[in-house]
Motif scaffolding. Structure first.
Motif, short mmCIF file in Angstrom:
data_model
loop_
_atom_site.label_atom_id
_atom_site.label_comp_id
_atom_site.label_asym_id
_atom_site.label_seq_id
_atom_site.Cartn_x
_atom_site.Cartn_y
_atom_site.Cartn_z
N VAL A 87 0.84 -1.20 0.00
CA VAL A 87 0.00 0.00 0.00
C VAL A 87 0.87 1.25 0.00
CG1 VAL A 87 -1.76 1.29 1.26
CG2 VAL A 87 -1.87 -1.21 1.18
N ALA A 88 1.86 1.28 0.89
CA ALA A 88 2.71 2.47 1.02
C ALA A 88 3.49 2.74 -0.25
CB ALA A 88 3.67 2.30 2.20
N ARG B 102 2.50 8.88 -2.18
CA ARG B 102 2.25 9.80 -1.08
C ARG B 102 0.79 9.76 -0.60
NH1 ARG B 102 4.66 14.37 0.98
NH2 ARG B 102 3.24 15.94 1.85
N ALA B 103 -0.15 9.74 -1.53
CA ALA B 103 -1.56 9.75 -1.14
C ALA B 103 -1.91 8.55 -0.29
CB ALA B 103 -2.43 9.79 -2.40
N TYR B 104 -1.33 7.41 -0.60
CA TYR B 104 -1.61 6.20 0.17
C TYR B 104 -0.96 6.28 1.55
CZ TYR B 104 -3.46 4.20 -4.11
OH TYR B 104 -4.23 3.95 -5.23
N LEU C 127 8.86 1.46 7.27
CA LEU C 127 9.29 2.78 7.76
C LEU C 127 10.00 3.56 6.67
CD1 LEU C 127 10.57 2.11 11.38
CD2 LEU C 127 8.79 3.72 10.71
N HIS C 128 10.84 2.86 5.93
CA HIS C 128 11.57 3.53 4.85
C HIS C 128 10.62 4.12 3.82
CE1 HIS C 128 14.12 4.35 1.47
NE2 HIS C 128 13.62 3.34 0.78
N LEU C 129 9.59 3.35 3.44
CA LEU C 129 8.62 3.85 2.46
C LEU C 129 7.86 5.06 3.00
CD1 LEU C 129 7.28 0.46 1.13
CD2 LEU C 129 8.36 2.23 -0.25
N LEU C 130 7.50 5.00 4.27
CA LEU C 130 6.77 6.13 4.86
C LEU C 130 7.63 7.38 4.90
CD1 LEU C 130 5.01 4.21 7.78
CD2 LEU C 130 3.90 5.21 5.78
N PHE C 131 8.90 7.24 5.26
CA PHE C 131 9.82 8.39 5.25
C PHE C 131 10.07 8.88 3.82
CE2 PHE C 131 11.41 6.87 9.49
CZ PHE C 131 11.01 7.99 10.20
N LEU C 132 10.10 7.95 2.88
CA LEU C 132 10.38 8.30 1.49
C LEU C 132 9.26 9.17 0.91
CD1 LEU C 132 12.27 7.75 -0.97
CD2 LEU C 132 10.77 5.84 -1.53
N VAL D 138 7.24 13.70 8.13
CA VAL D 138 6.77 12.96 9.30
C VAL D 138 7.85 12.94 10.37
CG1 VAL D 138 6.19 10.66 10.17
CG2 VAL D 138 5.13 11.51 8.08
N SER D 139 7.48 13.18 11.60
CA SER D 139 8.39 13.03 12.74
C SER D 139 7.70 12.17 13.77
CB SER D 139 8.74 14.39 13.33
OG SER D 139 7.59 15.01 13.86
#
Length: 509
Positions: A408-409, A413-415, A447-452, A457-458
């Protein structure tokens, strides 16, 4: 097994990839062992309760003299009833392994039994076939080899008119096929595949169920991908199998289970899965899954897992084949109700059949790997939280849930905005504390995908971070340090290998 897509290189993930390879090898060995056990599975048609009710007692172990006496009476008895009773006594004696051994080493015994099988007396034929069925169920391979002279006649009788006799012949052939390569070598050139293709048009459900069993035994042979499955795919069997799996009032659970496993073995061979897709395999299985999910809501029948397991596997493996084709083509699975059906089944598995959770998640992984629409369905149905609730079940389940979330990630970005904020971060902190390196590795991928895709995000104040008692990583980095490193690396544009898109393929067992 898992098959990773090519991506960018990531030095930090090298250790994880090595561990994954080792784990895949162990799982492949386990699957091979289970498959070999399945190859010797046999079935026995015997109604002991009925026979006891009729006053028949269990026979003692028979010696050579007694076997010869019963065979002579069966051949030359004064009347047909006496001949039939002699075969009944012989059959009951053949339930014992010691009698079976004595019988096959007794000169002329099999020749006599085959002669009775081919007689023009229907009752004697049936009892002779029952004797052969008892022999076919033997755990001794020599017994199956001794039955070889009878197999051609059993194959011929599949075109008969008696459904009971055809059913008995099919189960006997199924038992012999799985035990003896010599039996398969004899039956293949004699036309067992066309004979089975003719049987599948029978109106009798008992015949169809027995046919499904015999065919599944044949499809599990070690030489099946080269010598058997091409012939099966070239016959009318695939179309008829898919018709028998069509949901509706005519769907019979017992028949559907047998042919769903047949379809599973065919798909696992990867001989020509495109043919099955072109015949509507994906849509048929998708509709069947919807039907099973509806049945789960209506009943608590514990037998449903017998059907849902092969259906999930067939769909999962066909999706890996369909991914090669153009997404959105006419033969693709596009019914987004499948996601809702999977959610219903996953809830059922948690309560009734937890061992099937990985099967359902495997399919969900393959659905979301290449399809933004299925990922959108997952989000629009608000199924992320229920998925996260499955993380504590087991490490295998955790890896699959995290892989689905990675799928999904990865869509952008929208996802990611739908994934974070929410309950995801606290759950990820928990999985990072796991002692299982595969769970930790997949958590880091997410986590990497979310940061990418969301570099702003913090962790924010008050984020609860769990610390592992023993770090599973060779590098002495804390959980927060690893996550922060991933975030900073993404911001700096460092090249990582993202293993979020995985297409899982089941082996035949």
């Amino acid at each position: 097994m898992w098959r990773g897509r090519q991506g960018r290189l990531r030095p930090v993930g090298c250790i994880v990839e090595e561990l994954r390879c080792q784990r895949r090898e162990r799982e492949a060995a386990l699957r091979k062992a289970r498959r070999e056990q399945q190859l010797v599975s046999k079935r026995l048609l015997r109604d002991d309760v009925l026979e006891e009710a009729e006053g028949e007692c269990v026979a003692m172990i028979l010696g050579e003299a007694e076997i010869q006496q019963f065979l002579q009476l069966a051949q030359r008895g004064t009347d047909e009833k006496q001949r039939e009773r002699a075969l009944v006594s012989l059959r009951r004696g053949l339930q014992h392994p010691q009698t079976q051994q004595t019988f096959i080493w007794l000169e002329g015994s099999m020749r006599t039994l085959v002669g009775l099988l081919t007689s023009n007396r229907a009752l004697l034929q049936l009892e002779a076939a029952r004797c052969l069925h008892e022999l076919s169920h033997s755990e001794q391979s020599a017994v199956a080899e001794a039955c070889l002279p009878a197999t051609s006649y059993l194959l011929t009788y599949l075109s008969g008119h008696s459904s009971d006799f055809i059913e008995l012949c099919l189960y006997t052939l199924g038992n012999l096929i799985v035990e003896s390569e010599a039996v398969r070598r004899r039956l293949l050139p004699q036309g067992i595949v066309p004979a089975l293709a003719a049987c599948i048009q029978s109106p009798h459900l008992t015949v169809l169920e027995a046919l499904g069993y015999a065919l599944s035994q044949l499809l599990q042979a070690k030489e099946a991908p080269e010598m058997i499955i091409p012939s099966v795919l070239g016959s009318t069997l695939p179309q008829h199998i898919l018709q028998l799996l069509q949901p509706g009032p005519k769907l019979n659970p017992g028949v559907a289970v047998e042919f769903a496993w047949c379809l599973h073995y065919i798909i696992c061979s990867q001989v020509n899965n495109a043919l099955l897709i072109s015949h509507g395999g994906l849509s048929t299985l998708g509709l069947l899954l919807l039907d099973v999910a509806g049945a789960v809501q209506r009943t608590e029948d514990a037998g449903l897992e017998l059907l849902v397991c092969p259906v999930l596997r067939c769909l999962s493996n066909l999706l890996t084949e369909a991914a090669v084709e153009v997404v959105g083509g006419p033969d693709q699975l596009e019914d987004e109700r499948v996601v809702a059906a999977l959610y219903i089944l996953l809830q059922f598995f948690v309560q009734k059949q937890p061992s099937l959770l990985p099967e359902g998640l495997w399919l969900l992984n393959n659905l979301t790997a290449n399809s933004p629409s299925f990922c959108t369905s997952l989000l629009s149905m608000d199924l992320i939280k229920p998925l996260l609730q499955l993380l504590p079940v087991s490490n295998v389940v955790s890896v699959l849930v995290l892989t689905v979330l990675c799928n999904v990630a990865e869509k952008g970005r929208a996802y990611c905005q739908h994934l974070w904020p929410g309950p995801l971060l606290p759950c990820l902190m928990g999985t990072l504390a796991s002692s299982d390196t595969e769970v930790v590795g997949q958590s880091l991928e997410l986590l990497h995908l979310l940061f990418l895709y969301r570099p702003e995000v913090s962790f924010g104040p008050g984020t609860h971070v769990l610390r592992p008692v023993v770090s599973p990583w060779s590098l002495s980095l804390s959980i927060l340090s690893i996550a922060t490193f991933l975030g900073l690396a993404s911001l700096c544009g460092l090249q990582f290998r993202t293993c979020s898109l995985w297409l899982g393929r089941h082996s035949s067992k």
